[in-house]
Design an enzyme around this catalytic site. Sequence first.
Site, short mmCIF file in Angstrom:
data_model
loop_
_atom_site.label_atom_id
_atom_site.label_comp_id
_atom_site.label_asym_id
_atom_site.label_seq_id
_atom_site.Cartn_x
_atom_site.Cartn_y
_atom_site.Cartn_z
N ALA A 6 0.83 -1.20 0.00
CA ALA A 6 0.00 0.00 0.00
C ALA A 6 0.87 1.25 0.00
O ALA A 6 1.93 1.28 0.62
CB ALA A 6 -0.91 0.00 1.23
N PHE A 8 1.79 5.57 0.46
CA PHE A 8 1.73 6.49 1.60
C PHE A 8 0.56 7.44 1.54
O PHE A 8 0.11 7.95 2.57
CB PHE A 8 3.04 7.30 1.68
CG PHE A 8 3.17 8.36 0.60
CD1 PHE A 8 2.59 9.60 0.72
CD2 PHE A 8 3.92 8.10 -0.55
CE1 PHE A 8 2.71 10.57 -0.27
CE2 PHE A 8 4.05 9.06 -1.55
CZ PHE A 8 3.44 10.30 -1.40
N LYS A 32 1.38 -5.20 3.36
CA LYS A 32 2.64 -4.53 3.65
C LYS A 32 2.50 -3.04 3.35
O LYS A 32 2.48 -2.62 2.20
CB LYS A 32 3.78 -5.09 2.80
CG LYS A 32 5.16 -4.66 3.34
CD LYS A 32 6.20 -4.54 2.26
CE LYS A 32 6.16 -3.21 1.56
NZ LYS A 32 6.50 -2.04 2.43
N GLU A 35 6.86 1.97 4.16
CA GLU A 35 7.62 2.35 5.36
C GLU A 35 7.47 3.84 5.68
O GLU A 35 7.82 4.28 6.79
CB GLU A 35 9.09 1.99 5.20
CG GLU A 35 9.80 2.57 3.99
CD GLU A 35 9.66 1.71 2.73
OE1 GLU A 35 10.54 1.82 1.88
OE2 GLU A 35 8.67 0.96 2.61
N SER A 85 4.39 3.57 -7.45
CA SER A 85 5.16 4.10 -8.57
C SER A 85 5.33 3.06 -9.67
O SER A 85 5.22 1.85 -9.45
CB SER A 85 6.54 4.55 -8.10
OG SER A 85 7.33 3.42 -7.74
N CYS A 141 -2.76 9.59 -7.34
CA CYS A 141 -2.63 9.12 -8.72
C CYS A 141 -3.73 9.66 -9.62
O CYS A 141 -3.63 9.57 -10.83
CB CYS A 141 -2.61 7.59 -8.77
SG CYS A 141 -4.15 6.81 -8.26
N GLU A 259 5.65 12.47 -14.01
CA GLU A 259 4.65 12.49 -12.94
C GLU A 259 5.33 13.15 -11.74
O GLU A 259 6.16 12.54 -11.07
CB GLU A 259 4.17 11.09 -12.58
CG GLU A 259 3.07 11.14 -11.53
CD GLU A 259 2.66 9.78 -10.99
OE1 GLU A 259 1.53 9.64 -10.51
OE2 GLU A 259 3.50 8.85 -11.02
#
Length: 365
Positions: A6, A8, A32, A35, A85, A141, A259
């Site tokens: 997933a 941020f 997951k 981080e 990404s 996005c 992007e």
Amino acid sequence: TKMQTAPFNFPAMIPLWMFPLALATGNTYVLKPTEKAPSASLLLAKHLHDLGLPPGVLNIIQGAKPTVDGIVTHPGIRAISFVGSNQAGEYIHDVGSRHGKRVQANLGAKNHATVMMNDADRDSTVKAVVGAAFGAAGQRCMALSVLILVGDLEESQSWMEQLVEEAMKLKVGNGFVEGVDVGPLISKDAKTRAESIIQQSIDQGATCMLDGRGVVVKGYETGNFLAPTVISLNQQQQYITHSTDSNAKPLSNPAYTEEIFAPVLTILTVPTLEDAISITNDNPYGNGCAIFTSSGGAARKFQYEIQAGQVGINVPIPVPLPFFSFTGNKGSIRGDVNFYGQSGVQFFTQLKTVTSNWQYRKGGD
């Protein structure tokens, strides 16, 4: 067992696209989180645990690339969902697919909005564009990152001036403070990269109509803040058309090709709707797009000819309701099954065919 990584920017919403469907269709799940935002997934798991979800059904694992490598190659993982990404998503798709996993990966985007200046309602369109471009500090996005103005060049200047005026009203600061419209970028690296692309675009001939670099927020002087930024690619008051050499300025300008994932809006002015559609379709990404118009004919032509997977008509961010599916395409997705809705159920289940004969008996025909 199904697995998801997933991002941020929506650390609760995007897992909720996937794991409820996965659990409802009989799977266990490994989540997951990035981080950079690890806590939201833990809170979701805690709430479900408190409600009685059995141990081992929803599992949270923290880590970076070595953790991902272990998961995407693990024989117990049958399917993988990813949002993030292009670099990471393409890697996960390739490695997971080689190890026999079903993979869906939602990647980058460069969402275009087309404005028919001769018939769009200016005030409401400007407000919609500003909110879609700079909301969440452009870190989503489906952010609107390219605006295509269709019509008179002189009129486009007036539209851009009003957009700049509206963008300047947005307050930059700590997102937990009431009245703040634009929060910080996720990291120092993200801020540095965005500011670098802005400078590169100016060096290559773009006009920066509103420069958000250098903004200082009181009490957070070292924060990762970038104020709304507006860049125009039309040079010397000339139109950009589909016939413009894509290997030359301005469509090779980094403000258009990258992007940026920041509050940066890039503007083009073109003479016709056909040019707007062709330029949008030539972009390698295909998450979403929009048209602002009061013409049913223009809207119909746009929705049929455009190649992006999610189309808004006077809707700047056309993310579908949950009972539909998130239908990005082209370079914005890897895999052939979309997120949530009916497609989500299909992704988390396996098609099975059973052939039976209840008239069979021993010794019979």
